[in-house]
Design a protein around this motif. Structure first.
Motif, PDB file in Angstrom:
ATOM      1  N   VAL A 100       0.871  -1.179   0.000  1.00 52.88           N
ATOM      2  CA  VAL A 100       0.000   0.000   0.000  1.00 52.88           C
ATOM      3  C   VAL A 100       0.904   1.224   0.000  1.00 52.88           C
ATOM      4  O   VAL A 100       1.341   1.712   1.061  1.00 52.88           O
ATOM      5  CB  VAL A 100      -0.914   0.002   1.235  1.00 52.88           C
ATOM      6  CG1 VAL A 100      -1.929   1.147   1.132  1.00 52.88           C
ATOM      7  CG2 VAL A 100      -1.616  -1.335   1.404  1.00 52.88           C
ATOM      8  N   GLU A 256      -3.636  -3.413  -8.387  1.00 46.12           N
ATOM      9  CA  GLU A 256      -5.051  -3.041  -8.298  1.00 46.12           C
ATOM     10  C   GLU A 256      -5.207  -1.723  -9.026  1.00 46.12           C
ATOM     11  O   GLU A 256      -4.557  -0.733  -8.652  1.00 46.12           O
ATOM     12  CB  GLU A 256      -5.500  -2.906  -6.837  1.00 46.12           C
ATOM     13  CG  GLU A 256      -6.991  -2.660  -6.732  1.00 46.12           C
ATOM     14  CD  GLU A 256      -7.398  -1.857  -5.523  1.00 46.12           C
ATOM     15  OE1 GLU A 256      -6.597  -1.086  -4.998  1.00 46.12           O
ATOM     16  OE2 GLU A 256      -8.549  -2.035  -5.074  1.00 46.12           O
ATOM     17  N   LYS A 294     -20.956   3.817  -7.247  1.00 43.37           N
ATOM     18  CA  LYS A 294     -21.313   2.493  -6.722  1.00 43.37           C
ATOM     19  C   LYS A 294     -22.602   2.496  -5.916  1.00 43.37           C
ATOM     20  O   LYS A 294     -23.349   1.527  -5.903  1.00 43.37           O
ATOM     21  CB  LYS A 294     -20.181   1.925  -5.877  1.00 43.37           C
ATOM     22  CG  LYS A 294     -19.908   2.626  -4.562  1.00 43.37           C
ATOM     23  CD  LYS A 294     -18.758   1.952  -3.811  1.00 43.37           C
ATOM     24  CE  LYS A 294     -19.249   0.948  -2.820  1.00 43.37           C
ATOM     25  NZ  LYS A 294     -18.163   0.408  -1.960  1.00 43.37           N
ATOM     26  N   GLN A 331     -15.783  -5.578  -2.135  1.00 43.22           N
ATOM     27  CA  GLN A 331     -16.937  -5.829  -2.984  1.00 43.22           C
ATOM     28  C   GLN A 331     -17.989  -6.648  -2.237  1.00 43.22           C
ATOM     29  O   GLN A 331     -17.636  -7.466  -1.384  1.00 43.22           O
ATOM     30  CB  GLN A 331     -16.506  -6.593  -4.253  1.00 43.22           C
ATOM     31  CG  GLN A 331     -15.520  -5.839  -5.144  1.00 43.22           C
ATOM     32  CD  GLN A 331     -16.086  -4.553  -5.734  1.00 43.22           C
ATOM     33  OE1 GLN A 331     -17.306  -4.379  -5.856  1.00 43.22           O
ATOM     34  NE2 GLN A 331     -15.210  -3.621  -6.085  1.00 43.22           N
ATOM     35  N   ARG A 415     -18.903  -2.317   1.823  1.00 45.95           N
ATOM     36  CA  ARG A 415     -17.739  -3.212   1.910  1.00 45.95           C
ATOM     37  C   ARG A 415     -17.828  -4.150   3.121  1.00 45.95           C
ATOM     38  O   ARG A 415     -17.217  -5.224   3.124  1.00 45.95           O
ATOM     39  CB  ARG A 415     -16.457  -2.391   1.963  1.00 45.95           C
ATOM     40  CG  ARG A 415     -16.280  -1.478   0.765  1.00 45.95           C
ATOM     41  CD  ARG A 415     -14.889  -0.953   0.604  1.00 45.95           C
ATOM     42  NE  ARG A 415     -14.427  -0.128   1.731  1.00 45.95           N
ATOM     43  CZ  ARG A 415     -13.215   0.434   1.757  1.00 45.95           C
ATOM     44  NH1 ARG A 415     -12.366   0.240   0.759  1.00 45.95           N
ATOM     45  NH2 ARG A 415     -12.845   1.167   2.797  1.00 45.95           N
TER      46      ARG A 415
HETATM   47  O1  TEU Z   1      -9.209   0.053  -2.889  1.00 47.30           O
HETATM   48  C1  TEU Z   1      -9.157   0.982  -3.956  1.00 47.30           C
HETATM   49  C2  TEU Z   1     -10.499   1.475  -4.267  1.00 47.30           C
HETATM   50  O2  TEU Z   1     -10.739   2.136  -5.223  1.00 47.30           O
HETATM   51  C3  TEU Z   1     -11.508   1.186  -3.270  1.00 47.30           C
HETATM   52  O3  TEU Z   1     -11.844   2.427  -2.753  1.00 47.30           O
HETATM   53  C4  TEU Z   1     -12.650   0.456  -3.872  1.00 47.30           C
HETATM   54  O4  TEU Z   1     -12.677   0.564  -5.258  1.00 47.30           O
HETATM   55  C5  TEU Z   1     -13.915   1.045  -3.374  1.00 47.30           C
HETATM   56  O5  TEU Z   1     -13.752   1.074  -1.978  1.00 47.30           O
HETATM   57  C6  TEU Z   1     -15.079   0.166  -3.786  1.00 47.30           C
HETATM   58  O6  TEU Z   1     -16.157   0.550  -3.014  1.00 47.30           O
HETATM   59  C7  TEU Z   1      -7.968  -0.144  -2.224  1.00 47.30           C
HETATM   60  C8  TEU Z   1      -8.205  -1.152  -1.110  1.00 47.30           C
HETATM   61  O7  TEU Z   1      -8.608  -2.394  -1.692  1.00 47.30           O
HETATM   62  C9  TEU Z   1      -9.274  -0.593  -0.211  1.00 47.30           C
HETATM   63  O8  TEU Z   1      -9.643  -1.537   0.802  1.00 47.30           O
HETATM   64  C10 TEU Z   1      -8.730   0.659   0.432  1.00 47.30           C
HETATM   65  O9  TEU Z   1      -9.752   1.270   1.197  1.00 47.30           O
HETATM   66  C11 TEU Z   1      -8.247   1.665  -0.626  1.00 47.30           C
HETATM   67  O10 TEU Z   1      -7.502   1.079  -1.689  1.00 47.30           O
HETATM   68  C12 TEU Z   1      -7.303   2.660   0.030  1.00 47.30           C
HETATM   69  O11 TEU Z   1      -6.140   1.980   0.433  1.00 47.30           O
END
Ligand code: TEU
Ligand code: CA
Length: 561
Positions: A100, A256, A294, A331, A415
């Motif tokens: 991260v 991601e 979303k 998701q 989430r």
């Molecule tokens: O998620 C990236 C992201 O865009 C998320 O915000 C997600 O698409 C969105 O929450 C869908 O509702 C990553 C991680 O997977 C997420 O858990 C983190 O909150 C986010 O980055 C920040 O690190």
């Protein structure tokens, strides 16, 4: 297209906070994961992607890291982590850690320093700007509601945070910061990990000048995604990371990438590009989101889903590599989202698993998906924990939106649907903890749990075991080409794979009603030597495939040459 172990692997994602609690504090931990490694071995997965276990104040449940080289005390110690790594490797399971680095926690030592003064040596590890006429430096909106800028008294400037206020964006324009990240990555690789999942990695290069986002509706803030997604230096940064950290190491990387397209994904995952092995794209995860994002619910449209996934299958065939997923910790659960989590829960979970696992790419299973775990509906917003949900709730209530409307969106897309504790057995709190869980267990745990599933030969769990083992027996599954059939049908999802003279015919009925499948003329099946590889109903293997009366949610996979 070269053969690689990570192309043939099946990955299991663990969200440690909700997986298994070993010490009764209600929070999952590393010792808890160790106690469940034989379960993962039985399932047959090859890799575990471990969501962040590093020191964090948990504003975003570990995606706000305050020390990249220490294990979060709630999860355990570095010794616990080393034991986990060794116990996984003993079982032939690889460990991929979450990286991260678009942002850190505001409690990270770098940020504590950076905010102290404009000439602090760490100032440029983050993105600071003067205000704009008493307002934030630009009109960007945070993914977690409100402005993407936070004012800091000490120096009278603002810092950028695309996510929560406690997740300041790191400044990748600063080579010193980049080298800190590369050093940290090498630290974990020297600790024996087998790869990285890279959190919103296509956000790290921002457009110069950080211009205002287009804002035709005149909203208070607007998404600046065109100015931070797939930015101008992203490939330069990833190629530098590859050269200084990853090149020559037998590791797996997955980026991601919200907002990535197949064309861009070719640049990120092309084997000659020396960037990443694969990406998580989001187009299929937006199939039921309206214009407003979303929370703006629109009905699920299978034709749209088929079109999107076909674009990715054909777009990367021979040009890159797909990840394949329905679920993760962000998701809602797919059996509730695209299946039928009521009377057809088990059969529809098996169908959805089949449709995904028979495609080209690396499949990812999110904890509980293999049990057919479902979304949750907590009676009160007070039971919800996720910052994204809680911030949205507060913002919508302030805008005067009806609470029932907001809760409908949370039930469908929140989430926390993915973050209720893993359901191990029918004892209190589903065997997840002896204490009080940090978030309530889904009330359906007595019906849906691992113990019950392992005892039931017809469970989703044993079906997923077969999906995983089938992939390993037939190279056509990871490597074959993809052709969609029944493109315009709003219930039948059928496609054919081809590889070295063999073919795979995948047939699915994504509906509560019976459907007639008529084999397209151009699909020539030798009835005598076809092989039924897997099906979610009892099927007579000799049944002719010219015309099949499919039951609700029926899946069949035939191999023929
Ligand atoms: O998620 C990236 C992201 O865009 C998320 O915000 C997600 O698409 C969105 O929450 C869908 O509702 C990553 C991680 O997977 C997420 O858990 C983190 O909150 C986010 O980055 C920040 O690190
Ligand atoms: Ca614990």
């Amino acid at each position: 297209m070269s053969k690689q172990w990570w192309k043939e692997a099946v990955v299991y994602q663990i969200y440690p906070r909700s997986f298994m609690d070993s010490n009764g504090d209600g929070v999952g931990d590393i010792k808890g994961i160790i106690s469940k490694l034989d379960y993962l071995k039985l399932l047959g997965v090859d890799v575990v992607w471990l969501s962040p276990v590093y020191e964090s104040p948990n504003d975003d449940n570990g995606y706000d890291i305050s020390d990249y080289r220490r294990i979060m005390s709630e999860f355990g110690t570095m010794e616990d982590w080393e034991l986990l790594r060794d116990e996984m490797h003993k079982r032939g399971i690889k460990i991929v850690m979450d990286l991260v680095v678009n942002h850190s926690s505001d409690e990270h030592a770098w940020f504590v320093e950076s905010r102290k003064s404009k000439d602090n040596p760490y100032r440029d590890y983050y993105i600071w700007r003067e205000g704009n006429d008493g307002r934030e430096p630009n009109n960007w909106e945070s993914v977690f509601s409100g402005s993407a800028w936070q004012y800091a008294e000490e120096t009278g400037e603002y810092y950028l945070h695309l996510f929560s206020k406690k997740q300041p964006d790191l400044n990748w324009e600063n080579p010193e910061l980049r080298n800190e990240i590369y050093d940290m990555m090498n630290f974990w690789l020297e600790n024996g990990i087998d790869g990285f999942r890279m959190d919103v990695i296509n956000f790290i290069s921002k457009a110069p000048g950080l211009p205002d986002a287009p804002n035709p509706e005149g909203k208070k803030y607007a998404s600046g995604h065109e100015y931070f997604m797939n930015g101008p230096r992203i490939h330069e940064f990833l190629q530098e990371m590859n050269e200084l950290v990853l090149d020559g190491k037998d590791v797996m990387t997955v980026g991601e990438m919200p907002g990535v397209s197949p064309d861009e994904a070719q640049l990120y995952t092309g084997e000659d590009r020396k960037e990443l092995n694969m990406v998580f794209q989001f187009e299929h995860m937006d199939v039921d989101s309206g214009e407003l994002g979303k929370w703006d619910l629109i009905p699920f449209d299978l034709k749209k889903l088929k079109k999107i996934l076909t674009k990715w299958q054909t777009g990367l065939n021979g040009q890159g590599w797909n990840s394949l997923y329905w679920n993760n910790h962000d998701q809602p659960r797919v059996v509730s989202r695209f299946g039928n989590d009521g009377e057809h829960r088990v059969i529809s979970a098996k169908l959805l698993g089949t449709l995904l696992h028979m495609m080209q790419g690396t499949p990812y299973i999110y904890q509980g998906e293999e049990l057919g775990m479902t979304n949750v509906r907590f009676a009160s917003i007070d039971e919800y924990k996720d910052i994204e949900t809680l911030n949205m709730f507060k913002e919508k209530i302030a805008e005067g939106v009806d609470e029932r409307e907001i809760m409908k969106s949370i039930y469908a897309k929140g989430r926390d649907n993915a973050r209720t504790p893993m359901q191990w057995d029918s004892s209190e709190h589903a065997g997840f903890t002896e204490g009080t869980p940090w978030i309530a267990v889904n009330p359906n745990y007595q019906e849906i749990n691992a113990e019950k599933a392992m005892e039931d030969p017809n469970s989703v769990f044993h079906y997923y075991r077969k999906l995983i083992s089938t992939r390993k027996e037939h190279d056509i599954i990871p490597y074959g080409s993809f052709e969609l059939l029944y493109e315009d049908d709003d219930s039948i999802y059928s496609y054919v794979r081809r590889y070295n003279g063999e073919a795979l015919l995948v047939i699915g009925n994504v509906s509560n009603e019976g459907r007639t499948f008529i084999k397209p003329d151009h699909i020539q099946v030798n009835e005598d030597q076809k092989q039924l590889l897997i099906s979610n109903y009892e099927v007579d293997e000799r049944e002719n495939v010219e015309q099949i009366e499919l039951k609700p949610w029926e899946a069949r996979v035939y191999k023929y040459s």
